[in-house]
Design an enzyme around this catalytic site. Sequence first.
Site, PDB file in Angstrom:
ATOM      1  N   ASN A  35      62.133  61.066  73.470  1.00 18.71           N
ATOM      2  CA  ASN A  35      63.521  60.920  74.635  1.00 18.71           C
ATOM      3  C   ASN A  35      64.244  60.004  74.290  1.00 18.71           C
ATOM      4  OD1 ASN A  35      63.698  63.845  75.494  1.00 18.71           O
ATOM      5  ND2 ASN A  35      61.926  63.239  76.822  1.00 18.71           N
ATOM      6  N   ILE A  86      51.096  62.759  74.930  1.00 21.60           N
ATOM      7  CA  ILE A  86      51.688  63.890  74.030  1.00 21.60           C
ATOM      8  C   ILE A  86      50.874  63.823  72.591  1.00 21.60           C
ATOM      9  CG2 ILE A  86      53.410  65.404  72.876  1.00 21.60           C
ATOM     10  CD1 ILE A  86      55.211  64.198  75.144  1.00 21.60           C
ATOM     11  N   ASP A 127      49.051  55.312  65.798  1.00 17.76           N
ATOM     12  CA  ASP A 127      49.771  54.557  66.932  1.00 17.76           C
ATOM     13  C   ASP A 127      49.512  53.042  66.365  1.00 17.76           C
ATOM     14  OD1 ASP A 127      50.263  55.689  70.100  1.00 17.76           O
ATOM     15  OD2 ASP A 127      50.079  53.476  69.824  1.00 17.76           O
ATOM     16  N   HIS A 175      68.572  68.981  77.015  1.00 18.87           N
ATOM     17  CA  HIS A 175      67.269  68.695  77.850  1.00 18.87           C
ATOM     18  C   HIS A 175      67.656  67.990  79.262  1.00 18.87           C
ATOM     19  CE1 HIS A 175      63.014  68.826  77.897  1.00 18.87           C
ATOM     20  NE2 HIS A 175      62.898  67.648  77.583  1.00 18.87           N
ATOM     21  N   ASN A 214      63.778  53.372  72.515  1.00 16.35           N
ATOM     22  CA  ASN A 214      63.054  54.326  71.653  1.00 16.35           C
ATOM     23  C   ASN A 214      63.739  54.475  70.458  1.00 16.35           C
ATOM     24  OD1 ASN A 214      61.100  55.037  73.423  1.00 16.35           O
ATOM     25  ND2 ASN A 214      61.768  56.934  74.251  1.00 16.35           N
TER      26      ASN A 214
HETATM   27  N1  APR Z   1      55.008  53.205  66.356  1.00 17.18           N
HETATM   28  C1  APR Z   1      54.199  54.021  66.715  1.00 17.18           C
HETATM   29  N2  APR Z   1      53.696  54.403  67.849  1.00 17.18           N
HETATM   30  C2  APR Z   1      54.301  53.783  68.905  1.00 17.18           C
HETATM   31  C3  APR Z   1      55.305  52.867  68.699  1.00 17.18           C
HETATM   32  C4  APR Z   1      55.651  52.544  67.226  1.00 17.18           C
HETATM   33  N3  APR Z   1      56.620  51.860  66.685  1.00 17.18           N
HETATM   34  N4  APR Z   1      55.891  52.348  69.802  1.00 17.18           N
HETATM   35  C5  APR Z   1      55.101  52.643  70.915  1.00 17.18           C
HETATM   36  N5  APR Z   1      54.223  53.739  70.067  1.00 17.18           N
HETATM   37  C6  APR Z   1      53.220  54.442  70.964  1.00 17.18           C
HETATM   38  C7  APR Z   1      52.646  53.961  72.134  1.00 17.18           C
HETATM   39  O1  APR Z   1      51.645  52.863  71.795  1.00 17.18           O
HETATM   40  C8  APR Z   1      52.167  54.988  72.878  1.00 17.18           C
HETATM   41  O2  APR Z   1      50.598  55.248  72.514  1.00 17.18           O
HETATM   42  O3  APR Z   1      53.961  55.937  71.482  1.00 17.18           O
HETATM   43  C9  APR Z   1      52.924  56.430  72.308  1.00 17.18           C
HETATM   44  C10 APR Z   1      53.689  57.186  73.626  1.00 17.18           C
HETATM   45  O4  APR Z   1      52.758  57.585  74.330  1.00 17.18           O
HETATM   46  P1  APR Z   1      52.875  57.608  75.757  1.00 17.18           P
HETATM   47  O5  APR Z   1      53.354  56.409  76.220  1.00 17.18           O
HETATM   48  O6  APR Z   1      51.715  58.208  76.341  1.00 17.18           O
HETATM   49  O7  APR Z   1      54.054  58.706  76.111  1.00 17.18           O
HETATM   50  P2  APR Z   1      54.191  60.375  75.991  1.00 17.18           P
HETATM   51  O8  APR Z   1      53.975  60.771  77.322  1.00 17.18           O
HETATM   52  O9  APR Z   1      53.250  60.898  74.710  1.00 17.18           O
HETATM   53  O10 APR Z   1      55.474  60.465  75.460  1.00 17.18           O
HETATM   54  C11 APR Z   1      56.155  60.137  74.335  1.00 17.18           C
HETATM   55  O11 APR Z   1      57.587  61.615  74.251  1.00 17.18           O
HETATM   56  O12 APR Z   1      58.537  63.443  75.898  1.00 17.18           O
HETATM   57  C12 APR Z   1      58.752  61.877  75.407  1.00 17.18           C
HETATM   58  O13 APR Z   1      60.028  60.805  76.962  1.00 17.18           O
HETATM   59  C13 APR Z   1      58.712  61.044  76.174  1.00 17.18           C
HETATM   60  O14 APR Z   1      59.672  59.433  74.777  1.00 17.18           O
HETATM   61  C14 APR Z   1      58.599  59.751  75.464  1.00 17.18           C
HETATM   62  C15 APR Z   1      57.656  60.390  74.094  1.00 17.18           C
END
Ligand code: APR
Length: 309
Positions: A121, A14, A34, A176, A96
């Site tokens: 989420n 996202i 990130d 949601h 989360n």
């Molecule tokens: N600080 C910053 N980023 C982080 C941390 C943190 N402490 N922990 C994890 N991340 C990053 C991960 O490294 C990853 O790149 O969050 C990112 C999440 O990306 P994806 O795994 O690709 O997930 P995405 O599909 O983007 O969804 C993110 O949104 O819709 C919701 O359910 C979904 O909770 C999820 C979130």
Amino acid sequence: MARNKIALIGAGQIGGTLAHLIGLKQLGDVVLFDVMEGVPQGKALDIAESSPVNDFDARFTGTNSYDAIEGADVCIVTAGVPRKPGMSRDDLLNTNYKIMSDVVGKVVKYSPDCILIVVSNPLYAMAQAAYKLSGFPRERVIGMAGVLDSARFRAFIADELKVSVENVTAFVLGGHGDTMVPLSRYSTVAGIPITELIAPDRLAQLVQRTRDGGAEIVKYLKTGSAYYAPSSAATEMAEAILKDKKKILPCAAYLEGEYGIKGLYVGVPCKLGEKGIEQIIQIKLTAEEQAALNKSADAVKELCGVIGV
Ligand code: APR
């Protein structure tokens, strides 16, 4: 005049898509943060290299260091883990919440005046956590779910009637997922209520497909959840704020008595402008709709209780 600055916390599916859309819409400079080294840097560079082709002027910075988000106008949090097939959004709660606690502390430190849009989420519990942890006023902590759910409902209605998506407006309130409350009687096609165009049984099927919209995509993708439509939805919210559009969109907002609900994030129509949520629009609900909204609120309350927010 300086450009707006948008910080994206989480540069996953996202976060990366958001950065691209924000660039295409020229909403401002983007900082992608990130914890994964290299990922935000690579995505920021890749998007910057697309800008000459798509004609947008914006600076893209990828970083693992929070000081780069300093002074952001809008921060969008997508950090966290997405769900896998068989998981509900609620299964992500504890993981989360830990991530959200870390992220919000940094956002408050570096961008204390920003408007925070929460996407991670389970959305309503994460928005409530961000609100409580940040100490921001409620108008500056907004959750993204309603725009996405309404978009899914609109897409299904347009496909059903074979009309332009531009003709379809739809309103989805509440949570949601299972506790979502699609308001069919406020959903229209070129101004005509959909209840006059789609038979009740078929409409009920479209409503159910909307409720299960996220899960339908998780089932296909297997390794993650939806990201194009969620990114589009969060971009629309950010645009309404950054351009002070005063646009009414369904958002997760902290209610203080509106709709008879107090102290919880629930999906309701909000007017978004430069101050964030500038008004919560109260519409008359039928007894049945109010009961469904209360059920959503109860589900949010239960999750918030688990993490103590
Ligand atoms: N600080 C910053 N980023 C982080 C941390 C943190 N402490 N922990 C994890 N991340 C990053 C991960 O490294 C990853 O790149 O969050 C990112 C999440 O990306 P994806 O795994 O690709 O997930 P995405 O599909 O983007 O969804 C993110 O949104 O819709 C919701 O359910 C979904 O909770 C999820 C979130």
